[in-house]
Design an enzyme around this catalytic site. Structure first.
Site, PDB file in Angstrom:
ATOM      1  N   ASP A  44      -2.071   6.422  16.707  1.00 39.33           N
ATOM      2  CA  ASP A  44      -2.565   5.138  17.205  1.00 39.33           C
ATOM      3  C   ASP A  44      -1.712   4.719  18.401  1.00 39.33           C
ATOM      4  O   ASP A  44      -0.912   5.501  18.918  1.00 39.33           O
ATOM      5  CB  ASP A  44      -2.553   4.073  16.103  1.00 39.33           C
ATOM      6  CG  ASP A  44      -1.145   3.733  15.626  1.00 39.33           C
ATOM      7  OD1 ASP A  44      -0.164   4.375  16.082  1.00 39.33           O
ATOM      8  OD2 ASP A  44      -1.011   2.810  14.787  1.00 39.33           O
ATOM      9  N   GLU A  96      -5.350   0.597   6.015  1.00 40.30           N
ATOM     10  CA  GLU A  96      -5.452   1.068   7.394  1.00 40.30           C
ATOM     11  C   GLU A  96      -6.583   0.362   8.145  1.00 40.30           C
ATOM     12  O   GLU A  96      -6.451   0.070   9.337  1.00 40.30           O
ATOM     13  CB  GLU A  96      -5.655   2.587   7.422  1.00 40.30           C
ATOM     14  CG  GLU A  96      -4.432   3.390   6.989  1.00 40.30           C
ATOM     15  CD  GLU A  96      -3.226   3.169   7.883  1.00 40.30           C
ATOM     16  OE1 GLU A  96      -3.379   2.704   9.034  1.00 40.30           O
ATOM     17  OE2 GLU A  96      -2.103   3.462   7.427  1.00 40.30           O
ATOM     18  N   TYR A 108      -7.816   8.365  13.693  1.00 38.64           N
ATOM     19  CA  TYR A 108      -6.540   7.839  13.188  1.00 38.64           C
ATOM     20  C   TYR A 108      -6.604   7.578  11.689  1.00 38.64           C
ATOM     21  O   TYR A 108      -5.722   7.996  10.928  1.00 38.64           O
ATOM     22  CB  TYR A 108      -6.147   6.560  13.927  1.00 38.64           C
ATOM     23  CG  TYR A 108      -5.014   5.837  13.242  1.00 38.64           C
ATOM     24  CD1 TYR A 108      -3.709   6.282  13.385  1.00 38.64           C
ATOM     25  CD2 TYR A 108      -5.250   4.740  12.406  1.00 38.64           C
ATOM     26  CE1 TYR A 108      -2.664   5.659  12.725  1.00 38.64           C
ATOM     27  CE2 TYR A 108      -4.214   4.119  11.740  1.00 38.64           C
ATOM     28  CZ  TYR A 108      -2.927   4.568  11.907  1.00 38.64           C
ATOM     29  OH  TYR A 108      -1.896   3.963  11.241  1.00 38.64           O
ATOM     30  N   TRP A 139       0.818  -1.218   0.000  1.00 40.29           N
ATOM     31  CA  TRP A 139       0.000   0.000   0.000  1.00 40.29           C
ATOM     32  C   TRP A 139       0.851   1.268   0.000  1.00 40.29           C
ATOM     33  O   TRP A 139       0.326   2.374  -0.080  1.00 40.29           O
ATOM     34  CB  TRP A 139      -0.936   0.004   1.202  1.00 40.29           C
ATOM     35  CG  TRP A 139      -0.277  -0.360   2.497  1.00 40.29           C
ATOM     36  CD1 TRP A 139       0.359   0.480   3.355  1.00 40.29           C
ATOM     37  CD2 TRP A 139      -0.183  -1.669   3.078  1.00 40.29           C
ATOM     38  NE1 TRP A 139       0.846  -0.216   4.429  1.00 40.29           N
ATOM     39  CE2 TRP A 139       0.537  -1.543   4.294  1.00 40.29           C
ATOM     40  CE3 TRP A 139      -0.629  -2.934   2.688  1.00 40.29           C
ATOM     41  CZ2 TRP A 139       0.803  -2.634   5.121  1.00 40.29           C
ATOM     42  CZ3 TRP A 139      -0.365  -4.018   3.502  1.00 40.29           C
ATOM     43  CH2 TRP A 139       0.343  -3.869   4.705  1.00 40.29           C
TER      44      TRP A 139
END
Length: 377
Positions: free
Chosen positions: A141, A40, A123, A27
């Site tokens: 996070d 994510e 987040y 990614w």
């Protein structure tokens, strides 16, 4: 060193380290906001090494926002099978459909719009905006809070909302101009690979020289974190019901209700143990199957199914955030509807499946393990 110099050192050294040593993750090979978003969501409470093959398969199957928006939910859940926390997949698909309908399939680039999407918290909002669009939004996070707690010697409880808010403010102040995406990923990388929960690798840390937590000898005691309540144990009986005649080689599965825990996933019939067993009562292969049969038979009778005798198969466990299922698993067969051995009509939420046909259905991990063990005998 002043506070501003400490911050400047942290940002400069961390960004430089990341650009030299960052991992090659699928990614990270583009700034595609859809790819970043999916990664994510998958990475929440899941290790990177586990996510990589899932991400690659998911992108092969649903390469665009439109592909995921238009896919049947069963296909999405099957592609997610094994990652757990299936509400993540459902929320993702729901949010992607909104992106398709409201934004023409383009993931929006404002905090207000991204954060309003289902399942997208602070987040993930920060990660999408910073990594895909290079906007100076923090992405904080647990990994990030741990690293910041140690470097800046912050002794506030990271489980408190007020601490998260102050950490987000600090993280935003640290973002170098024009480098939001790389810097946020650098922070994530630092927490994941170097500033780990136990035994942090301080000697290889790019910002060790001015880490206040290490200087105070507190690198292993930080961050301060209130312990969550442990999951409540719940004993259950499960049964692998073996088919006969035209269903020989198959087992009986059923679909869970449309709402609640593991909604609409497929499972083996199972029932809670009615009363807590005495401490001395044997479990597992040495246990008396009568109690299991009684509980399972009563459970299946609600759906009009009768259960014949059962025999011991295996034990299995599965931990959710709040419950731990401790399963004693038995094998058995359905009782026929009458003395003429007429086939039992199945309710609409039941199916007979063999190992190959399992590929058409999405199962929680615990039932996958049981079925794979059963078919692998």
């Amino acid at each position: 060193m002043s506070s501003s110099e400490q911050k400047q050192y942290f940002s400069t050294e961390l960004l430089s380290w990341y650009r030299r040593h960052k991992r090659d993750l699928p990614w990270r090979r583009s700034r595609n906001p859809y790819h970043i978003w999916v990664s994510e969501i998958m990475l929440q409470q899941t290790r990177v090494d586990t996510v990589i093959p899932y991400f690659n398969r998911f992108m092969d199957k649903f390469p665009t926002v439109e592909a995921l928006a238009e896919a049947p939910e069963d296909e999405v859940l099957k592609a997610w099978e094994g990652l757990g926390y299936y509400s993540r997949a459902r929320n993702l698909q729901s949010a992607v459909r909104e992106v398709k309908e409201r934004y023409g399939g383009v993931v929006p680039d404002t905090k207000e719009e991204v954060s309003s999407l289902k399942g997208v918290g602070p987040y993930t909002t920060g990660a999408i905006l910073s990594i895909a669009y290079n906007k100076p939004e923090p992405a904080v996070d647990g990994n990030v809070m741990r690293a910041l707690s140690r470097y800046f010697l912050i002794e506030d409880d990271i489980m408190k909302g007020s601490t998260r808010v102050s950490m987000e403010k600090l993280a935003q102040e640290l973002i170098p101009e024009g480098a939001a995406g790389d810097f946020n990923q650098a922070l994530m990388e630092l927490g994941a690979l170097v500033c780990t929960p136990k035994s942090p690798s301080c000697l290889t840390c790019p910002v060790m020289a001015h880490c206040a937590g290490r200087a105070a000898g507190m690198e292993e005691s930080l961050p301060v974190k209130t312990k969550a309540k442990p999951p409540r144990p719940e004993r259950r009986y499960a049964v692998v019901i073996e088919g006969a005649a035209e269903h020989a080689g198959r087992v009986l599965i059923r679909q869970r209700p449309a709402e609640g825990l593991l909604a609409r996933l497929w499972e083996l019939p199972h029932a809670a143990v009615p009363t807590a067993p005495a401490a001395a009562e044997p479990r597992g292969e040495g246990a008396d199957p009568a109690a299991a049969h009684a509980a399972l038979a009563a459970h299946l009778a609600v759906d009009g199914l009768g259960l014949g005798p059962v025999g011991w198969l295996m034990q299995a466990e599965h931990t959710f955030s709040h419950i731990r299922w401790e399963m004693d698993v038995y094998a058995g067969r359905l009782e026929e509807a009458s003395a003429l051995l007429l086939p039992v009509p199945l309710p609409s939420n039941y199916r007979w499946v063999n190992r190959e046909e399992m590929e058409q259905y999405a199962f929680p991990n615990v039932f996958l393990r049981i079925l794979n063990a059963y078919f692998g005998r």
